[in-house]
Design a protein around this motif. Sequence first.
Motif, PDB file in Angstrom:
ATOM      1  N   LEU A   1       0.825  -1.207   0.000  1.00 52.71           N
ATOM      2  CA  LEU A   1       0.000   0.000   0.000  1.00 52.71           C
ATOM      3  C   LEU A   1       0.859   1.257   0.000  1.00 52.71           C
ATOM      4  O   LEU A   1       0.491   2.262  -0.608  1.00 52.71           O
ATOM      5  N   ALA A   2       2.011   1.194   0.658  1.00 51.86           N
ATOM      6  CA  ALA A   2       2.910   2.352   0.654  1.00 51.86           C
ATOM      7  C   ALA A   2       3.480   2.602  -0.736  1.00 51.86           C
ATOM      8  O   ALA A   2       3.622   3.746  -1.172  1.00 51.86           O
ATOM      9  N   CYS A   3       3.806   1.537  -1.428  1.00 52.22           N
ATOM     10  CA  CYS A   3       4.335   1.689  -2.785  1.00 52.22           C
ATOM     11  C   CYS A   3       3.293   2.331  -3.698  1.00 52.22           C
ATOM     12  O   CYS A   3       3.609   3.186  -4.518  1.00 52.22           O
ATOM     13  N   TYR A   4       2.042   1.916  -3.536  1.00 50.66           N
ATOM     14  CA  TYR A   4       0.981   2.531  -4.339  1.00 50.66           C
ATOM     15  C   TYR A   4       0.873   4.012  -3.996  1.00 50.66           C
ATOM     16  O   TYR A   4       0.772   4.865  -4.884  1.00 50.66           O
ATOM     17  N   ARG A   5       0.871   4.306  -2.716  1.00 49.83           N
ATOM     18  CA  ARG A   5       0.732   5.694  -2.279  1.00 49.83           C
ATOM     19  C   ARG A   5       1.852   6.555  -2.848  1.00 49.83           C
ATOM     20  O   ARG A   5       1.626   7.678  -3.307  1.00 49.83           O
ATOM     21  N   LYS A   6       3.042   6.027  -2.843  1.00 55.71           N
ATOM     22  CA  LYS A   6       4.194   6.815  -3.263  1.00 55.71           C
ATOM     23  C   LYS A   6       4.279   6.986  -4.775  1.00 55.71           C
ATOM     24  O   LYS A   6       4.640   8.054  -5.264  1.00 55.71           O
ATOM     25  N   ASN A   7       3.931   5.943  -5.511  1.00 58.54           N
ATOM     26  CA  ASN A   7       4.224   5.945  -6.945  1.00 58.54           C
ATOM     27  C   ASN A   7       3.011   6.105  -7.853  1.00 58.54           C
ATOM     28  O   ASN A   7       3.173   6.402  -9.030  1.00 58.54           O
ATOM     29  N   CYS A   8       1.825   5.860  -7.335  1.00 54.92           N
ATOM     30  CA  CYS A   8       0.659   5.841  -8.223  1.00 54.92           C
ATOM     31  C   CYS A   8      -0.406   6.867  -7.878  1.00 54.92           C
ATOM     32  O   CYS A   8      -1.157   7.290  -8.753  1.00 54.92           O
ATOM     33  N   ALA A   9      -0.523   7.223  -6.620  1.00 56.01           N
ATOM     34  CA  ALA A   9      -1.624   8.094  -6.216  1.00 56.01           C
ATOM     35  C   ALA A   9      -1.286   9.545  -6.511  1.00 56.01           C
ATOM     36  O   ALA A   9      -0.133   9.948  -6.560  1.00 56.01           O
TER      37      ALA A   9
END
Length: 1022
Positions: free
Chosen positions: A807-815
């Motif tokens: 979820l952190a990776c999504y937050r950092k790179n996609c959101a």
Amino acid sequence: MSQQGYVASPPYSQPQPGLGGLPPGYGTPVMSPSYGLPGAPNIASPPLQSAGLKPGAQLGSPVSLNSPPPAQNNLYNGPNTPGNLVQRHPGPPAPSNVSPSYPSFGQPLTHFNNAPPAPVQQMTNQFTNMQLGGYGPPGSGNPPGPPGPNMPGSFVPPSHHMTPGLQAPPAATSNFNGLNSDPLVPHSGMQDGMNAHPPFQSQMPGQPPNFGYPPQNSCGAQLPGPPMPYPGAFPGSQQQMSGPPQKKLDPDSIPSPIQVIDNDKVSRGGQVYTTNVRGQVPPLVTTEFTVQDQGNASPRYIRCTTYCFPTSSDMAKQSQIPLAAVIKPLAMVPPNETPLYLVNHGEAGPIRCNRCKAYMCPFMLFIEGGRRFQCGFCNCVNEVPPFYFQHLDHIGRRVDHYERPELSLGSYEYVATLDYCRKNKPPNPPAFIFMIDVSYSNIKNGAVRLICEELKTLLDRLPREENAESSPIRVGFVTYNKVLHFYNVNCNLAQPQMMVVTDVAEVFLPLLDGFLVNFNEARTVINNLLSQIPDMFADTNESETVFVPVIQAGMEALKAAECSGKLFIFHSSLPTAEAPGKLKNRDDRRLINTDKEKTLFLPQSNLYESLAKECVANGCCVDLFLFPNQYIDVASMGLITLLTGGTLYKYNHFQVHTDGQQFINDLRTDIEKRIGFDAIMRVRTSTGFRATDFFGAVFMNNTTDVEMAAVDTDKAVTIEFKHDDKLSEDVGALIQCALLYTTIGGHRRLLVHNISLSCSSQLADIYKSCETDALINFFAKSAYKAILNHPLKSVREVLVNQTAHMLACYRKNCASPSAVSQLILPDSMKVLPVYMNCLLKNEVLVSSPEIPTDERTFHRQLVLSMDVASSQLFYYPLLLPLHTMDIKSDIIPPALRCSEERLSDGGVFLLANGVTMFLWLGVSCPPEFIQGIFNVPSFAHITPEATSVPELDNPYSKKLRTIMEAIQSKSTYSMKLVLVKQKDKAEMAFRQLLVEDKGLLGGTSYMDFLCCVHKEIRQLLT
């Protein structure tokens, strides 16, 4: 879901070699999460017209999720000086005219500091290298470093509006945006039913934190401040919150699995799902739909954790999303879908690639006018056999493309030639051997008589080939206690003959002719035998049993008959008689929460694994029906069932009048279902990735061949993939599953399933294509495999870290940019936290001395062979409000979230998880409902000991039984009905399945777990 053994790349950590099948560990975080946190993440969403997330508080200072800010620029509460670390002030409450919002899924992180990331301690996913002891004081671990800037081309999810059905709640609940910003301090008490640990202090090495799960990561350290009353604290807690009391959060404001399921049913239910598009995500397993095979296997056969693979291993390490497929090769398809086509190339056999041995499929490219084909898996160019040649049309496709299933369909079967048979000889039809424990316990509880009576009718229903008049399966019978009794049931005999084998140390088969017979030919003799067995042993006082010699005898019988088959063993107690495989009672609850707890899941002796290996080599599958009154060591006895592809059933304290029908239903289903014998499965992939780990009721003699003595329609194998090179976005990722097996009629078949997945260099595409149900199936199986070698504490920690990192990776790179205090979840993973918490709270991982060891090992074995639909229901049960059902309609009442808040004194609720079914009755439930269902006048007259509802001729009874049958029809196991009257003792087992609440035996609530994960995410991003 495992991360293929990957750890995140900088700025989180440096990649290191991983342990196959296990998610990565991230070393010692500065502040690691723990369970049981009283607060919850500040989840909010913008008004529907906005695509971005607003801070939780609409006015004044932004709110935080109650975690201490870093000394540097505070991404949650704005710039801070070091002196602000302790003193924090709550933001003003939201205005009454501002409705609190739901979480926004797919919105990105904002305020990234562009400074280069600070050094981060290297972390590894190998449990053996993880620092699992305790955590040092704050600051002793990894120095926090600001994350790097957003990746260029960051993905903004296509849906800027809320998911249909997730409407903003009334303004009255706007206190969700009014969370105060006091630091969140762990409590020192344990959850109900758990022993208390010492009060929580700053994280000192070796000191156990104490949230919900015995020693776990802890979220942060205690900050100074005077103790204040705190509503969520446990009695006697020494560490209290400082600042104003925590406000109660609205559970409806966090993602709901029910809403996700309902939305998918609305948008995709009843539709025809065609498989002609590469990498498309199928409807959820809870949605009814029709599949039309147009080149890729149906999702009934194969489901993936993501339908878009990252192009490189670095991306896979960064995202932490495991790449896996759950394959159910013999899955049943509905009558309205096309059955598998059978392809017969005669003596030439299936067409294959000369290099990688992949079978002809839609991914092969025909070239040079159709004289050659290029393999889609390894790119090797092969000659087309003359008998298989066909011209190409104007687009380069064979003119007989749609006439050949292997060229146009994702799933089909080949007739296998003698080259695919043992010793190059056609196999014989398989045999069923029924082996009945006739010791004192099984005679006394009535199991033996019930088994014998039921077999008289069930043997008429043995499985047969389609359109065959009778079953070719031969049957044999053995009874045993501490010696073995074989029976000659030759059709020429007037009465059956018994032969006793007392030498259980070296078991031999006392007869060949007359042991395995055709039921129709020997019907009279067999029925005589089944009538005599209960009376023959009625007065027995023999309480000791053997077990391993029973399996050895059955296997020897199958070897002598030169056929594969299945042993149906009906066993009652721990095998304590002097014989190979003798077991002792080792149910030591003192091992729980120690490093030796893992031994409870391992067999006592290596003999059981070696015997299972021998069974697989001889095509001998073992189905085990247990009737224990006390500890029976499922970990040892069940291992043979697991490794041979069999099924395990367990009926605690069996009584005919309460458990008989459940057992009969299980036995009937087990005998009748479609099954393949002497099976071997190989999974091939296109270049760039490969299958590395396998989970299920299988035996692995090498790294590539999945061996199963038998495989039935309910068994699923979960397979993890890892990169060994880069993948091409143009070609995609191809997977072919080939299952070689023997049918009921003794025919060798080759079943092939193919699926093509997309590949992308954009992380957003990977997240968008994820399937949470498949992810949880993978996570559960990989964790249940890991607990055999690693402490349960470390397995639980890895699961939490895995969730946070994805979820952190999504937050950092996609959101897209938003306040850091907001929890942002990908649309495809919005219910991942609740499902993950359900897995962590399951009996297998919860480590409570109140849970019998056999129950934990039993549930572990069930899950290892589950498909995606079964594991989804098992971890998030179905809760139906029956008092709202319309008795004049065929519609089933809409499901509710699994929480006590959904119950009511005047309600009647049905809860099912695929293994057990509960009917919960409120003290004020409607009298007309009670009269209609139970034919008694009031709540007080209901007998909770009943395990079925009477069949009455009234609308209430008919409607309830229709609903129960509909739920049961989708379950592998017959679910025993348990009646639960509100405030009765039996309510504890029912409430344990209300998985969104705090676990009665350990485990935190969904809200608190979400808070814990959010804190972990924020630590990773700072």
